[in-house]
Scaffold this motif. Structure first.
Motif, PDB file in Angstrom:
ATOM      1  N   ILE A  49       0.825  -1.208   0.000  1.00  0.00           N
ATOM      2  CA  ILE A  49       0.000   0.000   0.000  1.00  0.00           C
ATOM      3  C   ILE A  49       0.861   1.261   0.000  1.00  0.00           C
ATOM      4  CG2 ILE A  49      -1.582   1.371   1.428  1.00  0.00           C
ATOM      5  CD1 ILE A  49      -3.052  -1.197   2.100  1.00  0.00           C
ATOM      6  N   PRO A  50       1.892   1.360   0.863  1.00  0.00           N
ATOM      7  CA  PRO A  50       2.738   2.567   0.841  1.00  0.00           C
ATOM      8  C   PRO A  50       3.366   2.834  -0.521  1.00  0.00           C
ATOM      9  CG  PRO A  50       3.139   1.325   2.847  1.00  0.00           C
ATOM     10  CD  PRO A  50       2.279   0.462   1.977  1.00  0.00           C
ATOM     11  N   VAL A 136      -4.578   3.414   7.557  1.00  0.00           N
ATOM     12  CA  VAL A 136      -3.298   3.276   6.859  1.00  0.00           C
ATOM     13  C   VAL A 136      -2.981   4.505   6.004  1.00  0.00           C
ATOM     14  CG1 VAL A 136      -2.005   1.920   5.179  1.00  0.00           C
ATOM     15  CG2 VAL A 136      -3.533   0.780   6.785  1.00  0.00           C
ATOM     16  N   ILE A 137      -3.923   4.921   5.174  1.00  0.00           N
ATOM     17  CA  ILE A 137      -3.686   6.020   4.238  1.00  0.00           C
ATOM     18  C   ILE A 137      -3.422   7.322   4.974  1.00  0.00           C
ATOM     19  CG2 ILE A 137      -4.561   7.252   2.236  1.00  0.00           C
ATOM     20  CD1 ILE A 137      -4.075   4.242   1.818  1.00  0.00           C
ATOM     21  N   ASP A 138      -4.227   7.613   6.002  1.00  0.00           N
ATOM     22  CA  ASP A 138      -4.030   8.849   6.767  1.00  0.00           C
ATOM     23  C   ASP A 138      -2.676   8.855   7.462  1.00  0.00           C
ATOM     24  OD1 ASP A 138      -6.432   9.900   6.011  1.00  0.00           O
ATOM     25  OD2 ASP A 138      -7.506   9.344   7.839  1.00  0.00           O
ATOM     26  N   TYR A 139      -2.279   7.708   7.988  1.00  0.00           N
ATOM     27  CA  TYR A 139      -0.997   7.613   8.693  1.00  0.00           C
ATOM     28  C   TYR A 139       0.160   7.918   7.736  1.00  0.00           C
ATOM     29  CZ  TYR A 139       2.813   5.625  11.490  1.00  0.00           C
ATOM     30  OH  TYR A 139       3.984   5.447  12.188  1.00  0.00           O
ATOM     31  N   ASN A 143       2.753  11.318   7.508  1.00  0.00           N
ATOM     32  CA  ASN A 143       4.212  11.175   7.556  1.00  0.00           C
ATOM     33  C   ASN A 143       4.882  11.736   6.307  1.00  0.00           C
ATOM     34  OD1 ASN A 143       4.192  10.027  10.086  1.00  0.00           O
ATOM     35  ND2 ASN A 143       4.192   7.925   9.345  1.00  0.00           N
ATOM     36  N   ILE A 144       4.213  11.634   5.176  1.00  0.00           N
ATOM     37  CA  ILE A 144       4.745  12.223   3.948  1.00  0.00           C
ATOM     38  C   ILE A 144       4.762  13.749   4.065  1.00  0.00           C
ATOM     39  CG2 ILE A 144       4.257  12.627   1.497  1.00  0.00           C
ATOM     40  CD1 ILE A 144       3.219   9.741   1.362  1.00  0.00           C
ATOM     41  N   LEU A 145       3.667  14.307   4.569  1.00  0.00           N
ATOM     42  CA  LEU A 145       3.555  15.768   4.697  1.00  0.00           C
ATOM     43  C   LEU A 145       4.549  16.329   5.707  1.00  0.00           C
ATOM     44  CD1 LEU A 145      -0.324  16.196   4.580  1.00  0.00           C
ATOM     45  CD2 LEU A 145       1.322  16.776   2.795  1.00  0.00           C
ATOM     46  N   ARG A 164      -5.761   7.296  -2.135  1.00  0.00           N
ATOM     47  CA  ARG A 164      -6.433   6.228  -1.384  1.00  0.00           C
ATOM     48  C   ARG A 164      -6.965   5.161  -2.324  1.00  0.00           C
ATOM     49  NH1 ARG A 164      -8.683   5.483   3.636  1.00  0.00           N
ATOM     50  NH2 ARG A 164      -8.026   7.579   4.277  1.00  0.00           N
ATOM     51  N   LYS A 165      -7.584   5.599  -3.399  1.00  0.00           N
ATOM     52  CA  LYS A 165      -8.147   4.647  -4.354  1.00  0.00           C
ATOM     53  C   LYS A 165      -7.050   3.806  -5.001  1.00  0.00           C
ATOM     54  CE  LYS A 165     -11.118   4.380  -8.439  1.00  0.00           C
ATOM     55  NZ  LYS A 165     -11.926   5.159  -9.429  1.00  0.00           N
ATOM     56  N   ALA A 166      -5.965   4.470  -5.402  1.00  0.00           N
ATOM     57  CA  ALA A 166      -4.859   3.753  -6.060  1.00  0.00           C
ATOM     58  C   ALA A 166      -4.178   2.787  -5.100  1.00  0.00           C
ATOM     59  CB  ALA A 166      -3.843   4.750  -6.603  1.00  0.00           C
TER      60      ALA A 166
END
Length: 214
Positions: A49-50, A136-139, A143-145, A164-166
Motif C-alpha cells: 500500500i505505501p 493506513v492512508i491517513d498515517y 508522515n509524507i507531509l 487512497r483509491k490507487a
C-alpha cells in the motif's frame, strides 16, 4: 451485519471473508484485517500500500521517476541493493524509501543503503509506514507531509482521495480490466503501470485463471 457488533478491532477471533471480485473465501482474524486491510491472495498484486500510494503521488505531480530501481538502470553504485523510488530535483538525485513493517528488522541493511546513496550524492528520504491500529492512508499521508519530501515537491497539489483509491486497488485487477476493455498491448501497459513485461504477463495469466479476463 449483527456480527460486526460482537468483536473489537483487536479481537483474534477468526471470521470468514469473501473477496467481492473473485469470490475467494478465507479465514482471517479480525485484528489482522484491521491492521493490514483485506488482501485476497488470488488478486493480490504483490505491491505494498505505501509503495502504490507514493507511486500515485509522483505520477500525479508528473515527476519523471523510476520505481524499484537498482544497478540495472545504469546505477552501478547501487551494488546489489534495491531502492523504492528515484528521481532528480534541481539536478540532485532523490531516493524515497517507504519503510514498512519489515524495515524495523533491517536496520543494518537500511543504514548501508543510506550510506551508499548519500556517498554518491543522493538525497535519501525515508517515510515511516509502520502503521498499526490506525487508518493506513491517513498515517502515511501525515508522515509524507511531515517529511523532507514536502520541502521539494508541491504536495499541496496532491489529490489524496485518488491516492487512497490507487493504494487500495489491485494492479492485477486494473491490468486485467484494461486488457478486457481496450485494445492496448502488453508494451503499452508496461508504460502505463511502470511494471515489467514479465509482471504484466503474470497478472494476465492469473486473471485468466480466476475469470477476470479472456
Amino acid at each position: 451485519p449483527d456480527d460486526a457488533y460482537k468483536y473489537s478491532y483487536q479481537s483474534n477471533e477468526k471470521i470468514w471473508t469473501r473477496c467481492p471480485i473473485c469470490e475467494h473465501r478465507d479465514l482471517k482474524s479480525i485484528s489482522n484485517i484491521y491492521r493490514h486491510g483485506f488482501i485476497c491472495p488470488c488478486i493480490s498484486d504483490g505491491v505494498s500500500i505505501p509503495n502504490k500510494m507514493m507511486f500515485n503521488i509522483l505520477k500525479q505531480l508528473d515527476i519523471d521517476f523510476i520505481n524499484e530501481v537498482n544497478k540495472s538502470y545504469g546505477f552501478s553504485w547501487m551494488e546489489n541493493y534495491l531502492y523504492d523510488f528515484y528521481f532528480t530535483h534541481d539536478n540532485q538525485p532523490v531516493i524515497i524509501e517507504m519503510d514498512g513493517f519489515y524495515h524495523q528488522f533491517q536496520e543494518e541493511n537500511d543504514a548501508i543503503k543510506t550510506r551508499i546513496a548519500e556517498n554518491n550524492g543522493c538525497k535519501l528520504i525515508r517515510i515511516d509506514c509502520i502503521y498499526q491500529n490506525v487508518d493506513v492512508i491517513d498515517y502515511i499521508k501525515n508522515n509524507i507531509l511531515q517529511s523532507e519530501l514536502a520541502t521539494i515537491l508541491p504536495l499541496e497539489q496532491v489529490r489524496w482521495d485518488e491516492c487512497r483509491k490507487a493504494a487500495t486497488n489491485s494492479l492485477l485487477v486494473q491490468v486485467c480490466d484494461l486488457w478486457e476493455t481496450t485494445q492496448l498491448g502488453i508494451s503499452q501497459m508496461v508504460k502505463i503501470f511502470r511494471i515489467s513485461r514479465v509482471t504484466v504477463r503474470k497478472y494476465l495469466q492469473r486473471g485468466y485463471k480466476i475469470g477476470l479476463c479472456p
